[in-house]
Design a protein around this motif. Sequence first.
Motif, PDB file in Angstrom:
ATOM      1  N   HIS A  14       0.594  -1.369   0.098  1.00  0.00           N
ATOM      2  CA  HIS A  14      -0.336   0.082   0.191  1.00  0.00           C
ATOM      3  C   HIS A  14       0.848   1.621   0.316  1.00  0.00           C
ATOM      4  CE1 HIS A  14      -3.360   2.556   1.669  1.00  0.00           C
ATOM      5  NE2 HIS A  14      -3.996   1.758   0.552  1.00  0.00           N
ATOM      6  N   GLY A  21       6.462   2.224   2.882  1.00  0.00           N
ATOM      7  CA  GLY A  21       7.870   2.496   3.339  1.00  0.00           C
ATOM      8  C   GLY A  21       8.611   1.771   1.960  1.00  0.00           C
ATOM      9  N   LYS A  22       7.669   1.422   0.986  1.00  0.00           N
ATOM     10  CA  LYS A  22       8.615   0.774  -0.221  1.00  0.00           C
ATOM     11  C   LYS A  22      10.434   1.265  -0.701  1.00  0.00           C
ATOM     12  CE  LYS A  22       4.961   0.861  -2.314  1.00  0.00           C
ATOM     13  NZ  LYS A  22       4.008   1.307  -1.921  1.00  0.00           N
TER      14      LYS A  22
HETATM   15  N1  LIG Z   1       4.209   3.718   9.315  1.00  0.00           N
HETATM   16  C1  LIG Z   1       5.670   3.475   8.274  1.00  0.00           C
HETATM   17  N2  LIG Z   1       6.022   4.390   7.926  1.00  0.00           N
HETATM   18  C2  LIG Z   1       7.446   4.547   7.140  1.00  0.00           C
HETATM   19  C3  LIG Z   1       7.744   3.019   8.062  1.00  0.00           C
HETATM   20  N3  LIG Z   1       9.484   3.228   6.841  1.00  0.00           N
HETATM   21  C4  LIG Z   1       9.438   4.175   6.365  1.00  0.00           C
HETATM   22  N4  LIG Z   1       8.108   5.070   6.571  1.00  0.00           N
HETATM   23  C5  LIG Z   1       8.419   6.889   6.518  1.00  0.00           C
HETATM   24  O1  LIG Z   1       6.637   6.424   4.999  1.00  0.00           O
HETATM   25  C6  LIG Z   1       6.461   7.715   4.575  1.00  0.00           C
HETATM   26  C7  LIG Z   1       6.291   6.983   2.747  1.00  0.00           C
HETATM   27  O2  LIG Z   1       7.858   6.033   2.657  1.00  0.00           O
HETATM   28  P1  LIG Z   1       7.670   5.440   1.437  1.00  0.00           P
HETATM   29  O3  LIG Z   1       8.912   5.004   1.471  1.00  0.00           O
HETATM   30  O4  LIG Z   1       7.769   7.112   0.545  1.00  0.00           O
HETATM   31  O5  LIG Z   1       5.777   5.201   0.856  1.00  0.00           O
HETATM   32  P2  LIG Z   1       5.793   3.915  -0.711  1.00  0.00           P
HETATM   33  O6  LIG Z   1       4.620   4.994  -0.723  1.00  0.00           O
HETATM   34  O7  LIG Z   1       5.332   2.800   0.275  1.00  0.00           O
HETATM   35  O8  LIG Z   1       7.287   4.042  -1.248  1.00  0.00           O
HETATM   36  C8  LIG Z   1       8.022   8.381   4.973  1.00  0.00           C
HETATM   37  O9  LIG Z   1       7.847   9.063   5.224  1.00  0.00           O
HETATM   38  C9  LIG Z   1       9.113   7.455   5.327  1.00  0.00           C
HETATM   39  O10 LIG Z   1      10.306   7.758   6.840  1.00  0.00           O
HETATM   40  C10 LIG Z   1       7.622   2.532   8.870  1.00  0.00           C
HETATM   41  O11 LIG Z   1       7.991   0.798   8.709  1.00  0.00           O
HETATM   42  N5  LIG Z   1       6.315   2.334   9.132  1.00  0.00           N
END
Ligand SMILES: Nc1nc2c(ncn2[C@@H]2O[C@H](COP(=O)(O)OP(=O)(O)O)[C@@H](O)[C@H]2O)c(=O)[nH]1
Length: 95
Positions: free
Chosen positions: A8, A12-13
């Motif tokens: 989703h 954190g991807k």
């Molecule tokens: N809730 C949560 N947020 C995280 C985690 N790891 C990173 N984030 C933060 O979630 C936000 C979105 O991360 P992102 O890697 O861009 O998510 P993506 O949309 O899945 O690629 C960033 O501000 C990260 O710092 C985690 O394990 N849990």
Amino acid sequence: MIIATAGHVDHGKTHLLQALTGTNANRLPEEQKRGLIIGLGYVFMPYHSEQTQQREALRFIDVPGHEKFLCNMLAGVGTAHHAILIVAGDKGMKL
Ligand SMILES: Nc1nc2c(ncn2[C@@H]2O[C@H](COP(=O)(O)OP(=O)(O)O)[C@@H](O)[C@H]2O)c(=O)[nH]1
Ligand SMILES: [Mg+2]
């Protein structure tokens, strides 16, 4: 070997790939502004293979997690050999 991310949006991807490879897969200006990937991101992690005694690389395709960009996500995972399912531990599974 090509590995795609799955999960989703905001779980954190892209953050995980940056930690593994040092590269931000959000490469387009619009993606960096919004902090989310729209197209596909490509990053890689070089390593020395004991098996072949050569320098090889794990290649990652980062895909969008937002439902509006589902077509791009499918294009990315369609070429991958493996996927990493990434679920934020503090948010749990989301559909
Ligand atoms: N809730 C949560 N947020 C995280 C985690 N790891 C990173 N984030 C933060 O979630 C936000 C979105 O991360 P992102 O890697 O861009 O998510 P993506 O949309 O899945 O690629 C960033 O501000 C990260 O710092 C985690 O394990 N849990
Ligand atoms: Mg992302």
